[in-house]
Write a protein that holds these residues in place. Sequence first.
Motif, PDB file in Angstrom:
ATOM      1  N   PRO A 286     -47.092  43.829  36.741  1.00  0.00           N
ATOM      2  CA  PRO A 286     -46.493  43.331  35.590  1.00  0.00           C
ATOM      3  C   PRO A 286     -47.297  43.635  34.387  1.00  0.00           C
ATOM      4  O   PRO A 286     -48.635  43.376  34.499  1.00  0.00           O
ATOM      5  CB  PRO A 286     -46.011  41.880  35.283  1.00  0.00           C
ATOM      6  N   ARG A 287     -46.852  44.246  33.099  1.00  0.00           N
ATOM      7  CA  ARG A 287     -47.622  44.418  32.052  1.00  0.00           C
ATOM      8  C   ARG A 287     -47.654  43.585  30.886  1.00  0.00           C
ATOM      9  O   ARG A 287     -48.348  43.058  30.399  1.00  0.00           O
ATOM     10  CB  ARG A 287     -46.949  45.688  31.402  1.00  0.00           C
ATOM     11  N   VAL A 288     -46.120  43.107  30.675  1.00  0.00           N
ATOM     12  CA  VAL A 288     -46.124  41.700  29.893  1.00  0.00           C
ATOM     13  C   VAL A 288     -45.633  40.626  30.874  1.00  0.00           C
ATOM     14  O   VAL A 288     -44.845  40.692  31.508  1.00  0.00           O
ATOM     15  CB  VAL A 288     -44.852  42.123  28.624  1.00  0.00           C
ATOM     16  N   ASN A 289     -46.441  39.514  30.359  1.00  0.00           N
ATOM     17  CA  ASN A 289     -46.140  38.160  30.956  1.00  0.00           C
ATOM     18  C   ASN A 289     -46.297  36.997  30.038  1.00  0.00           C
ATOM     19  O   ASN A 289     -47.350  36.772  29.697  1.00  0.00           O
ATOM     20  CB  ASN A 289     -47.288  38.387  32.082  1.00  0.00           C
ATOM     21  N   THR A 290     -45.247  36.649  29.675  1.00  0.00           N
ATOM     22  CA  THR A 290     -45.095  35.554  28.511  1.00  0.00           C
ATOM     23  C   THR A 290     -44.088  34.868  28.531  1.00  0.00           C
ATOM     24  O   THR A 290     -42.994  35.285  28.973  1.00  0.00           O
ATOM     25  CB  THR A 290     -45.124  36.361  27.067  1.00  0.00           C
TER      26      THR A 290
END
Length: 461
Positions: free
Chosen positions: A198-202
């Motif tokens: 994954p690139r974004v993890n928020t």
Amino acid sequence: MKPLVVVATLCALFTLSQQAPSKDKCMCELTNSEKAFPYDKLGNLEGNAVKCNSDVTSQKARKLQSLMMGLERRLPELAKDIAVLDSENDEQMYAAISLQLINNELWEIQRLMDELNSTTLSYQRLSASATQQLKGMRGKMGELEAYDSMQVVKRQQDNRRLTRDLQECRTGHQHIVQPTRRPRGACPHGKFDNVTGPRVNTAGEYPGSYKYGAWGRDPRPAAGTESWYWRVMLISSNKYGHYVRLYTSLSSLIVGVSTPGNILISPSNPTTNTIQGPNAVMYDGALYYNCYNQDSVCRFNTSTKTVTTVKLPAGTRYNSKSNFCILDECYLYTDLDLATDESGVWVIYTTAQDFGNLVLAKVEDTEPPQLGQPRRTSVYKSSVSNTFMVCGVLYATRYIDRSTEEIFYSFDTSTGEENFNVGVFLHKVSPNIISLNYSPVDQMLHAYCDSIMVSYKVLFS
């Protein structure tokens, strides 16, 4: 006693025939002038061929190609993120977030480089070894053909060559130009090949809250909202939602600064036209979702605050009667799945007459919206954990384990072709992917995982 008598009689006959053959019998001695066929060498050759087939596979070649494409895509993304960092002037709040994203991107590029270097070195050794083995096998096959004294193999080869030439001659005189059609899997980006991240993890501004929901980008944004993101959270028992939350950038989504904030569909949950289930998408400034307590798709216009509905065919299952499932658990109220791709909005559902298999149809962008021609598949809904659309092709996922999800199935809406062996894997940050949707704006997959927002980069060859 009888066996002994028979043996004695045979011995006597053999002795007599050796001494003096009778006049009414003719005896010949057969002598084989050819060498014995070396079956042991043939067995060794077969073993070597099997080993070559297991060592050199198309999957390994695809892995190397995927790593190269991943690196090729990552570098422009890094340059773009650095440009964003240079342009941001917000008292260093968003700049720190962008810097963290750039650090993550650099780490991912380094990981790809390390894996690519080790894979390339391994393949160089494998290529040299396979070349040497093939040379040896070619020489041994030449030796074995020498035992074909009756020229059987040569005749078979000649017959195959003649048959091929005859077939080409026949088809050459009967050649008919086929009508032009869209190439299978045609897509402006190329062929769907892999997914990285994954690139974004928020978790955004609500860590650990609102397990069910969806997020992403509008594939056809209004002028001035090209960088916006949206988020839907089911705030009533993981079943219902009554607003969509907007963010002006990825940085604002991560830190939880929502502008213009919540856009209400209705004042409370649950009530008519509110959101039921987590599978929602945004397209052309409107939110598409499963209408509360209906077998219909709702379209909520965020500008005019009006809702229009599209009725699904009779027999469509709804109200948590046919959900996406993993192992012995199902995701509640996932009867209808909304998806976006380059062409617009799709709805994926099941009906009683289709015995629970997936059906999909285009939600035509008309006024009011209408349902396009349904396409029927042979994949069972409960064996699927999620679906999404890319370039008119439906993709389905299934649960492998707590850290892995597999994109295993595809259905091309233009040809009707099904593939149950896609074999692309998603690395999860949380066991459950509640919703999954593709964004043609940036070729990203946006996943909502137990209240965490995660994105993956789609790679095309």
